[in-house]
Design an enzyme around this catalytic site. Sequence first.
Site, short mmCIF file in Angstrom:
data_model
loop_
_atom_site.label_atom_id
_atom_site.label_comp_id
_atom_site.label_asym_id
_atom_site.label_seq_id
_atom_site.Cartn_x
_atom_site.Cartn_y
_atom_site.Cartn_z
NE ARG A 196 -0.33 3.00 -1.61
CZ ARG A 196 -0.02 2.39 -0.47
NH1 ARG A 196 -0.77 2.55 0.61
NH2 ARG A 196 1.03 1.61 -0.39
CB VAL A 197 -6.26 0.91 -2.45
CG1 VAL A 197 -6.52 -0.28 -1.55
CG2 VAL A 197 -7.47 1.86 -2.43
N GLY A 198 -3.35 0.42 -0.70
CA GLY A 198 -2.18 -0.43 -0.53
C GLY A 198 -2.55 -1.88 -0.30
CG ASP A 199 0.01 -4.02 2.29
OD1 ASP A 199 0.28 -2.80 2.25
OD2 ASP A 199 0.16 -4.71 3.32
N GLY A 218 3.46 -1.36 0.58
CA GLY A 218 2.26 -2.02 0.07
C GLY A 218 2.36 -2.48 -1.37
CB THR A 238 0.67 -0.56 8.96
OG1 THR A 238 0.68 0.32 7.86
CG2 THR A 238 -0.40 -1.60 8.80
CB THR A 284 3.43 -3.66 8.60
OG1 THR A 284 3.89 -2.31 8.47
CG2 THR A 284 4.49 -4.45 9.35
N GLY A 285 4.50 -2.88 5.72
CA GLY A 285 5.66 -2.61 4.86
C GLY A 285 5.21 -1.90 3.59
N1 ASP Z 1 1.52 -1.44 4.15
C1 ASP Z 1 1.11 -0.09 4.34
C2 ASP Z 1 0.75 0.51 3.01
O1 ASP Z 1 1.48 0.32 2.04
C3 ASP Z 1 2.11 0.80 5.02
C4 ASP Z 1 2.85 0.21 6.20
O2 ASP Z 1 2.70 -0.95 6.54
O3 ASP Z 1 3.60 0.98 6.86
O4 ASP Z 1 -0.22 1.21 2.93
#
Ligand code: ASP
Length: 270
Positions: free
Chosen positions: A203-206, A229, A175, A226-227
């Site tokens: 799907r919607v992440g963070d 979500g 990300t 990032t990480g």
């Molecule tokens: N945070 C992002 C998500 O979960 C993925 C990522 O940061 O690599 O969509």
Amino acid sequence: MPIALAVHGGAWNIPDEAVQPSQDGVRRAREGGWRRLAEGGSALDVVEHAVRLLEDDPAFDAGRGSRLNDQGMVEMDASIMAGAGLEAGAVGAIRDVRHPVSVARQVMERSPHVMLVGDGARDFALAAGAETCRTLDLLVGRERERYLRVRSGERELVEREFDPEGLPEEGPLGTVGAVALDRAGHLAAATSTGGTQNKAAGRVGDTPIIGAGTYADDRFGAASATGWGEGILRVLLTKSAVDRLAAGAEPELAARSALEGLDRVRGKGG
Ligand code: ASP
């Protein structure tokens, strides 16, 4: 007034052959953003510009280079926030646009809303004149190959995506995000992603959630996450980092302590 810019291309293990392209991409985004900032550009313009450069770079999981979902489609999330008035814009699970971060900015500036998702977000982007494209234009060979490997039963690619013990080549590619402070003393932050490997359609992440993936408040600071979500969302990672700044913590300590909050949900991120 001092100026400042930080950009990131995601956390996690980077396979050896991707280290150079990742570093080059981050450097290009930092240099491109810095030039604008030094010329007097606004923090908002600068974070959008830096994230656009990263979205164009296939080394990262954002814009071109995004992961594919379980239907073989690219659905992207992005957000942007201006710290002066806490204005924010976001898009979730948006398809067929080149620069989700710019659509997020348009949502902020040209709609009465903060977040649009799915087909509605794409329709808005079209009407706002955003640059559109096909999934194929966003797809790079690496992601097609990963998709086919997952479909043919290699579940570890999904299960180990956020495993720090995982093999480097199984790690996600990142990300992207940026935070900036401009000469006028304004802060802004922006984040963009193609999401996680083999995520469910819709799907919607963070990343597009204000306070989770992105936060900026002129009074205290700004952050881009990032990480994993699903973990970051539940601890509202960026707001929690900025809250620590508000309480007087130094930036590094604020970041570290906010990240400790992820332990509670067994989350991983940066
Ligand atoms: N945070 C992002 C998500 O979960 C993925 C990522 O940061 O690599 O969509």
